[in-house]
Design an enzyme around this catalytic site. Structure first.
Site, PDB file in Angstrom:
ATOM      1  N   LYS A 111       0.834  -1.216   0.000  1.00 30.40           N
ATOM      2  CA  LYS A 111       0.000   0.000   0.000  1.00 30.40           C
ATOM      3  C   LYS A 111       0.863   1.259   0.000  1.00 30.40           C
ATOM      4  O   LYS A 111       0.468   2.276  -0.556  1.00 30.40           O
ATOM      5  CB  LYS A 111      -0.994  -0.013   1.169  1.00 30.40           C
ATOM      6  N   LYS A 192      -5.596 -10.541  -5.559  1.00 28.02           N
ATOM      7  CA  LYS A 192      -6.707 -10.675  -4.601  1.00 28.02           C
ATOM      8  C   LYS A 192      -7.884  -9.789  -5.021  1.00 28.02           C
ATOM      9  O   LYS A 192      -7.670  -8.668  -5.492  1.00 28.02           O
ATOM     10  CB  LYS A 192      -6.197 -10.235  -3.222  1.00 28.02           C
ATOM     11  N   LYS A 195     -12.041  -4.650  -2.134  1.00 21.89           N
ATOM     12  CA  LYS A 195     -13.168  -3.707  -2.236  1.00 21.89           C
ATOM     13  C   LYS A 195     -12.730  -2.350  -2.769  1.00 21.89           C
ATOM     14  O   LYS A 195     -13.529  -1.619  -3.325  1.00 21.89           O
ATOM     15  CB  LYS A 195     -13.915  -3.591  -0.903  1.00 21.89           C
TER      16      LYS A 195
END
Ligand code: AQP
Length: 327
Positions: A111, A192, A195
């Site tokens: 991230k 993966k 959302k």
């Protein structure tokens, strides 16, 4: 009674990955464990969020938990930011965590790469998660494989704290399902399903209408063969659809392989879409009834009272052990 706990960030509309990796496991455990499920809104702000959107999503995720089958009578349900002892506990844990171990977390590395100006909160995220888990003396944390490392660091931090200051925390364990530990992105099944993914076609949201579900499943990336069998290495797309279908239809993967022997990908995808539409439409009907009801507020009030009491108790114990007392 042993304790289980899980939390989801209101960082986007929940996907079937979140459902399979976390919510469904909690539903399966709720009869046999003292169960806690929360909205991880303090975690959400480790990346920039729009306040109005965040507020709306907190309520949506709450309604979805219950619509999916999380029973408010069997679970303590709360919003993380309403428990002010959690950041206090987190700070005491931060001061007992090495910079090196926090910066080795895979999620932090991934991230922080994507965001040029990332916050310190992104680095300390796993320690906040440790606070969520440890204040309760949680036994098990149902998570997808992506969060396994974070439960492990919580365990390491707890163990170090116990050794330094004396027995304070129970050591938690991750609970990872055999099938569905990592539901993959529909467009790139090596990644993966997330959302917060930018491509709207890469995931099925729990609130997607049937026509969208069908379109996304029919357009999911597969391979150039025609046989429907489970092989995550060579056939990641088909294997991902088999896993999703197996969870939502309660059929085993080998039953599905037999059912679709000799059939083409189109027929299989239509079946997966039917199964998903049926299950998700039940969830969506319940969700609509709950979203604006007072019931949600009552459930959270009750949940936060219990969670705050337990967190306060653990915080006082930690302070005492660390010498944070006036006399
Ligand atoms: N694709 C997945 N397969 C299985 N489990 C998954 N989980 C998430 N995606 C999958 C599990 O759902 C819970 C949600 O955790 P979170 O909301 O704290 O954030 P996350 O793990 O970072 O999930 P997302 O969807 O990828 O969110 P964003 O996009 O905001 O980063 C966890 O138990 C997780 O393992």
């Amino acid at each position: 009674m042993q304790k289980v706990l899980t939390g989801l960030q209101p960082t986007g509309e929940l996907t079937i990955g979140n459902y399979i990796g976390s919510i469904k496991q909690m539903i399966e455990l709720q009869n046999d464990y003292d169960s806690y499920i929360f909205i991880a809104d303090l975690h959400a702000i480790t990346l920039p969020q729009q306040p109005e959107v965040l507020k709306k999503r907190i309520r949506e995720v709450l309604a979805l938990y219950i619509a999916c089958g999380i029973d408010p009578e069997k679970n303590t349900i709360y919003v993380q930011s309403e428990n002010e002892y959690i950041p206090c506990i987190s700070w005491l844990l931060e001061c007992n965590t090495y910079y090196g171990e926090a910066s080795r977390m895979i999620q932090f590395k991934e991230k922080s790469k994507k965001n040029a100006n990332f916050s310190v909160g992104l680095l300390t995220y796993p320690i906040l998660m440790a606070a969520d888990i440890l204040y309760l003396d949680t036994d098990y944390v149902p998570v997808g494989i992506d969060q396994k490392q974070h439960v492990e660091i919580a365990r390491d931090i707890a163990d170090r704290f116990n050794k330094t200051y004396g027995e304070t925390f129970h050591l938690p364990q991750p609970l990872i399902r055999n099938s569905g530990a990592k539901i993959k992105d529909l467009k790139d099944p090596t990644k993966k399903m997330s959302k917060s993914s930018e491509n709207p076609n890469s995931s099925i949201r729990l609130l997607d209408p049937p026509e969208k579900i069908r379109k996304k499943i029919m357009a999911a990336t597969t391979d150039s063969e025609s046989s429907i069998h489970y092989d995550p290495e060579k056939k990641p797309g088909i294997s991902n659809l088999l896993t999703i279908c197996s969870v939502f239809s309660n059929q085993s993967i080998s039953d599905l392989e037999n059912q679709f022997k000799g059939k083409n990908y189109g027929e299989f995808k239509r079946y997966v879409a039917d199964v998903l539409c049926e299950k998700l439409s039940e969830i969506q009907t319940k969700y609509e009834q709950l979203l604006n009801s007072n019931q949600l507020d009552e459930i959270c009030e009750k949940g936060i009272q219990k969670a705050r009491e337990l967190a306060k108790e653990k915080y006082e114990l930690m302070k005492d052990k660390m010498g944070l007392i006036r006399k």
